[in-house]
Write an enzyme that holds these catalytic residues in place. Structure first.
Site, PDB file in Angstrom:
ATOM      1  N   TYR A   1       0.815  -1.214   0.000  1.00  0.00           N
ATOM      2  CA  TYR A   1       0.000   0.000   0.000  1.00  0.00           C
ATOM      3  C   TYR A   1       0.856   1.276   0.000  1.00  0.00           C
ATOM      4  O   TYR A   1       0.371   2.365  -0.291  1.00  0.00           O
ATOM      5  CB  TYR A   1      -0.950   0.033   1.205  1.00  0.00           C
ATOM      6  CG  TYR A   1      -2.045  -1.019   1.162  1.00  0.00           C
ATOM      7  CD1 TYR A   1      -2.240  -1.815   0.042  1.00  0.00           C
ATOM      8  CD2 TYR A   1      -2.896  -1.200   2.246  1.00  0.00           C
ATOM      9  CE1 TYR A   1      -3.232  -2.777   0.007  1.00  0.00           C
ATOM     10  CE2 TYR A   1      -3.899  -2.162   2.213  1.00  0.00           C
ATOM     11  CZ  TYR A   1      -4.060  -2.946   1.103  1.00  0.00           C
ATOM     12  OH  TYR A   1      -5.043  -3.888   1.074  1.00  0.00           O
TER      13      TYR A   1
ATOM     14  N   ASP B   1      -5.391  -6.527   6.035  1.00  0.00           N
ATOM     15  CA  ASP B   1      -6.583  -5.800   5.608  1.00  0.00           C
ATOM     16  C   ASP B   1      -7.704  -6.817   5.335  1.00  0.00           C
ATOM     17  O   ASP B   1      -8.843  -6.674   5.801  1.00  0.00           O
ATOM     18  CB  ASP B   1      -6.226  -5.038   4.319  1.00  0.00           C
ATOM     19  CG  ASP B   1      -7.274  -4.028   3.916  1.00  0.00           C
ATOM     20  OD1 ASP B   1      -8.267  -3.882   4.639  1.00  0.00           O
ATOM     21  OD2 ASP B   1      -7.107  -3.398   2.851  1.00  0.00           O
TER      22      ASP B   1
END
Ligand code: NAD
Length: 359
Positions: free
Chosen positions: A142, A248
């Site tokens: 990310y 996540d």
């Protein structure tokens, strides 16, 4: 003792649930003799509307000068057409990075009173469920290098790089082992070391940290197996530690096992005691302003703040047991409502929980 809390209500139901978490903190302050000082700050869509930017410098500075941050949620359809970098959600990444919040803690606790909301068969969760996902939050794919290139004969291509340093893995692994020491002394590290070089370094580094915690049992799971085991036998887990992207996904999976998203708190921790506390859910624009939002995730996030940043264990226990009490009295917000129980609004739930804390 005085505690300085930066409060970022945000958008949608964010301000509604945050107000109820403040009621709980005030009740704790009164009952246990603490003073909580709140500084209200802007981020997300509310900040875009007032300042043109989703994360004003003032918010970052004042958050840094506080002992902890309590956040509601950001985002909503009003700002959905903005380019990626200017969207409200970008404020979350900015805050995590600026505040050095590298370890995200998401407990998945199944309240016995809400067992019927669990999508798994009863026998899988007999005796309740209590696991903790520790997700690395400021590294990996990310935040890695990204871009697009033109290929010779395959059209455009895009890439995102997953890269972890030993230091990044070591510090989040240490958080996971420290948590396990206070729980059931078991850590499951999740990676994809059969394929990814970054996962092989992850696994080696976690093993090094494990040597400092001889009392804690360490397992290594590939992420595909972990995803399967979470629904097959969730009770085998105590603390799961994993990378940003795997965390996540797995933390959402783990949280669904417990029922409503309106019940799930989270903490994001930096070095030392500083942390940012927020419900797992988003700004729920579909129910904003209707009094239907469940404030318990925000209230339980405040309990995590008391426990992890302020070290106030009895106070955190008091908040969590107040939540259990109203559930056991049959009071339910609409998201967890089943026939035979009494439906209450967001602010009724917050006031009743605050009352129970004061008893
Ligand atoms: P969401 O979590 O806001 O809502 C998903 C569903 O759960 C909705 O039906 C909503 O009504 C329900 N829900 C969520 N919280 C609830 C609560 N406390 N009580 C009762 N019901 C609840 O996720 P979404 O719809 O994907 O996203 C809405 C907006 O929130 C988007 O702009 C998204 O980017 C943003 N978002 C923000 C955060 C954050 O601030 N941390 C996290 C996720 C999504």
């Amino acid at each position: 003792m005085n505690y300085k809390i930066a409060v970022i209500p945000g958008d949608g139901i964010g301000p509604e649930v945050t107000a109820e978490a403040i009621k709980a903190l005030d009740a704790v302050g009164e009952k246990f003799g603490h003073k909580f000082e709140y500084t209200y700050l802007l981020a997300g869509g509310a900040a875009i509307d007032k300042t043109g930017r989703c994360l004003p410098e003032e918010t970052v500075e004042k958050a840094k000068n506080s002992d902890a941050v309590l956040l509601g949620a950001v985002g909503g359809p009003k700002w959905d057409s903005l380019p990626g970098d200017e969207r409200p959600e970008k404020a979350l990444l900015g805050l995590r990075k600026a505040l050095g919040l590298y370890a995200n803690l998401r407990p998945a606790i199944m309240f016995d009173e809400l067992k019927s909301a669990c999508p798994l068969k009863d026998e899988k969760v007999i005796g309740g469920l209590d696991l903790l996902v520790v997700r690395e939050l400021t590294g990996g794919i990310y935040f890695g290098e990204r871009g697009t290139v033109d290929t010779d004969n395959m059209g455009k291509a895009a890439y995102d790089v997953e890269m972890y340093s030993e230091k990044e893995v070591e510090r989040v692994a240490r958080t996971a082992f420290e948590m396990a020491m206070k729980r059931n002394k078991k850590v499951t590290s999740v990676d994809k070391a059969n394929v990814l070089e970054s996962s092989r370094l992850w696994r080696k580094t976690v093993a090094k940290v494990a040597a400092d915690y001889p009392e804690v049992e360490l397992d290594n799971f590939y992420v595909d197996n972990a995803a399967m085991q979470l629904v097959y036998n969730p009770k085998q887990f105590d603390v799961i530690v994993t990378s940003n992207i795997f965390g996540d996904i797995l933390s959402d999976e783990a949280s669904m096992i417990t029922g409503s998203i309106g019940m799930l708190p989270s903490a994001s921790l930096a070095d030392g005691a500083f942390g940012m506390y927020e419900p797992v859910h988003g700004s729920a624009p579909d129910i904003a302003g209707t009094g239907k939002a469940n404030p318990m995730a925000a209230i339980l996030s405040a309990a995590m703040m008391l426990r992890y940043t302020f070290g106030l264990r009895n106070e955190a226990d008091a908040v969590e047991s107040a939540v259990r009490k109203i559930l056991s009295e049959g009071l339910r917000t609409p998201d967890i409502m089943t026939p035979g129980y009494r439906e209450i609004t967001t602010s009724e739930a917050g006031s009743l929980i605050a009352e129970k804390i004061g008893e």
